[in-house]
Design an enzyme around this catalytic site. Structure first.
Site: not given
Length: 807
Positions: A356, A547-548, A553, A655, A659
């Site tokens: 991952h 998100k985290r 990110k 993901t 969504k």
């Protein structure tokens, strides 16, 4: 709660719930509190599920079917009542029955706690996969840890993240079943001895008992009920009575406390030696218990351990359960008397490994002394596996010492460490990435040498999400509209959503579609007003990044562009600005300083912007605390713009991007992870792409990238960075963000400065698209219509056919 109906009008289902309330919960309906009604409802629903659970389990046994075993340190399953009722097709019946008792089902659904069994995308993916396995009628077990407190409950105090225990088990968990007969001895430390016949015996210095706790996982329309098996730990000697009688109460309970610590917290802070040891203990604890359980079940039903690969497919969800490879070897050799080569062949044919991440720090490795002290027998087996691997490699032409060092399970550079990703790779017959770009980068970066040795082992399985939870349940208004337009086929196969595409040209349909989006935004606005005291305009563009919190990110890029936009709105009030609401949510690891600082920055920026009357409410910013599945179910259907802005080449898949798009949000993102495949499916004109590609990022890093020159060459960027660094948003501590901003000037590893101008231009393109109401609505419908391929049913079907051999 609603008014109660006359007792004579109550249905058998209502009476069953009431009977459960009285005889299982011990309350009458006058004294019952909401959590009592919740438990009574779950127990009543559970009774029916148990029968189907037993039927499918017996059918699997009778058929001698192969099972899938999914090992994951996280299962972010969220609330289960609504999910189970929807898949069981019982929601309307339960709602009616509860209504007869004066109880509101939606209110009960809202008070059910989120199971604190995960943190981010890894755990949510595992939950989607478990639901799809049951939906596709694939016999499966999920294995993990029953965390008492999970990650943590996030509270924001003066803009800072505060970590509090997650108390999801305060009222018990009515979904679970303790399986005391499924208990296993898990040892640590001690010594290994052998005899002249070659038999090896590991005598651990300490041990705990792993006991199974099962939760049923119901597939769509109740076709199959699979099992999520989580492990809890108890001491073999929970109370040392002699110490207790001496008055040494701490010593008397020390073993039990040590055992409970294993299952207390997800991802303990591993910045300390004690934290590292606890994390390795956790990973071995759940891996050992799971592998022992799988082997026991196989021998019980099939007898011959040599047929294990024919009847069991074990999938490792990232490197956390990688020690399972050595554990299975231990059981095969030490307990089932197989030779090393035969055991190794069985192990490789049984395991698959999903990677991952390409981040080196996330590819787990353990200091060799720690690993050997905790798991001395496994250290021997790792050395033996490594010897075979390297000897076989050395026989190949053209192999040099560099390749040997890269492939080795032991990192010899500096502190010697056991490489868990290499162990998982070597011990598996399949190694898959989770998006096309990610898989290609695996072959050319982190696993380049292993790929040359095993050129057929790496394959791609692009992630997916379950459309049941992430469309049907979280967005019932949109689901009803789609059913009216194209019928019910998409409920059983998300690919049928493509029939929605022609409706993107239908103005009446797109207007109704937009009205549903607005109603979702109103609901979110009401939630944020109640939870945070924040007032936002549902007619503004809802721009969401949830998100985290991690530097790759790039929440920081979003915040800096927000500051730049704020400056532009103030400087040019004459322009037609698009009203925006910028929403952030996510947790930062407790030891990750910069991530925690980014949360504080988001809150500082929000406080300044939201209190500035000069911008006329054109921009609002909020960091929404304690992000979890239930919060995502509110935010995803309400989003207009989905922020998927990771540094290209660093996000494995994502993901959340799926969504949002499935619920009619446009994506703004880099060509990273699954964004590339989303672009291919929804069309270039229905997504907003910006920034460097993965190849360009690599070239910049290799070619002497100068972020200072980039920052100084961009007026908007330099103004925003200087404002943050100088304390404009932190007047109480002007130096608070000086170091964070200096990092952009000095190295900018995550290419925030490099991508800023492109990102800012993309955001202005979003403004232009938003002003074209018809065009925006058309694009949102086409996003929904083309997201069916990203169902986790498709992903699981690929795993089942191409890796596990069960379809």
């Amino acid at each position: 709660m609603n008014a109660q109906t006359d007792v004579r009008e109550r249905s058998p289902l209502a009476l069953a719930i009431l009977d459960t309330l009285v005889h299982r919960i011990g309350k009458d309906e006058q004294a019952a509190r909401p959590h009592d009604w919740l438990a009574a409802t779950i127990f009543t629903v559970r009774n029916e599920i148990i029968e189907r659970w037993m039927e499918t389990t017996k059918a699997t046994h009778a058929a001698g079917a192969k099972r899938v075993y999914y090992l994951s340190l996280e299962f972010l399953i969220g609330r289960l009542l609504r999910d189970t009722l929807a898949n069981w097709e019982k929601r309307e019946a339960i709602a009616e029955a509860l209504g007869q008792l004066g109880v509101s089902l939606p209110e009960l659904e809202e008070i059910e706690p989120d199971a604190a069994l995960g943190n981010g995308g890894l755990g949510r993916l595992a939950a989607c996969f478990m639901e799809s396995l049951a939906t596709l009628d694939v016999p499966a077990y999920g294995y993990g840890i029953r965390y008492v407190n999970g990650m943590f409950r996030q509270r924001i105090d003066d803009g800072w993240q505060t970590e509090l225990p997650e108390t999801w088990l305060a009222h018990g968990n009515p979904w679970e079943f303790e399986r005391r007969e499924s208990a296993y001895f898990v040892g640590f430390g001690g010594e290994v001895t052998g005899n002249e016949q070659g038999h090896v015996h590991w005598k651990p210095a300490e041990a705990v008992e792993a006991t199974a706790v099962d939760t049923p996982v119901v597939g769509w329309r109740g076709k199959r009920v699979n099992t999520l098996r989580l492990w809890t730990a108890i001491s073999l000697d929970p109370l040392k009575l002699d110490a207790f009688n001496r008055g040494d109460f701490q010593a008397a309970l020390a073993d039990q406390l040590r055992a409970e610590t294993l299952v207390r917290v997800l991802y303990p802070n591993d910045s300390t030696a004690a934290g590292q040891e606890l994390r390795l203990r956790q990973e071995y604890f759940f891996s050992s218990a799971s592998i022992q359980d799988i082997v026991r079940r196989h021998v019980q039903y099939f007898g011959d351990i040599r047929t294990l690969p024919d009847k069991a497919a074990i999938q490792l969800n990232d490197t956390h359960p990688a020690v399972s490879v050595a554990e299975l070897m231990r059981l095969l050799i030490d307990h089932h008397d197989l030779g090393f080569d035969e055991a190794w062949g069985i192990t490789q044919r049984t395991f698959g490994y999903t990677n991952h991440t390409l981040l080196p720090e996330a590819l787990e490795s353990w200091p060799l002394p720690l690993f050997e002290r905790l798991l001395p027998r496994h250290m021997q087996l790792v050395y033996a596996i490594n010897a075979k691997l390297l000897r076989d490699l050395r026989r190949q032409p053209g192999v040099d010492d560099r390749a040997i060092a890269a492939v080795s399970l032991i990192d010899e550079g500096g502190e010697r460490r056991v490489r868990m990703a290499n162990l998982a790779f070597a011990g598996s017959h399949s190694v898959n990435g989770v998006a096309a770009l990610h898989t290609q980068l695996m072959k050319s970066t982190v696993f380049a040498d292993l790929h040359r040795v095993f050129p057929d082992r790496i394959n791609n399985k692009t992630n997916g999400i379950t459309p049941r939870r992430w469309l049907q349940e979280c967005n019932p208004g949109l689901t009803a509209l789609i059913r009216e337009a194209i019928g019910d086929a998409f409920l059983d196969g998300a690919d049928a959503l493509t029939a929605l595409a022609p409706f993107a040209q239908d103005a009446a349909f797109t207007e109704r579609f937009a009205a549903i989006k607005r109603s979702n935004k109103v609901a979110l606005a009401e939630h944020l007003k109640e939870a945070m005291g924040l007032r936002i305009d549902p007619d503004a563009l809802f721009d969401v990044q949830i998100k985290r919190i991690h530097e790759y990110k790039r929440q920081l890029l979003n915040i800096i562009e927000t500051v730049a936009l704020y400056d532009q709105i103030r400087s040019h009030p004459e322009r037609e600005w698009t009203p925006r609401v910028k929403l952030f949510a996510g947790k930062a690891a407790s030891s990750y300083h910069n991530a925690r600082l980014i949360i504080k920055l988001a809150n500082d920026v929000a406080r300044r912007i939201n209190s500035d009357p000069s911008i006329g409410g054109l921009l609002k910013v909020a960091f929404v605390p304690n992000y979890n599945v239930s919060l995502a179910e509110k935010m995803v259907p309400a989003a207009d713009l989905s922020e998927q802005i990771s540094t290209a080449g660093m996000e494995a898949s994502g993901t959340g991007n799926m969504k949002f798009a499935l619920n009619g949000a446009l994506t703004i993102g880099t060509l990273d992870g699954a964004n590339i495949e989303i672009k291919d499916h929804v069309g270039d004109e229905n997504i907003v792409i910006f920034g460097l590609t993965a190849d360009e990022v690599a070239a910049k890093r290799a070619g002497g990238y100068d972020p200072r020159a980039v920052i100084e060459g961009s007026a908007e960027l330099s103004q925003a960075v200087n404002a943050i660094a100088s304390g404009v948003f932190s007047p109480d501590d002007p130096a608070r963000y000086r170091g964070l901003m200096a990092g952009l000037y000095d190295h900018d590893w995550f290419m925030v400065a490099a991508d800023f101008d492109s990102y800012a231009a993309a955001q202005r393109d979003v403004d232009a698209r938003w002003s074209d109401t018809a065009g925006w609505r058309r694009a949102t419908v086409l996003n929904v219509a083309n997201m069916g391929w990203f169902s986790s049913d498709r992903t699981i079907a690929e795993y089942a056919r191409e890796i596990w051999g069960v379809m």
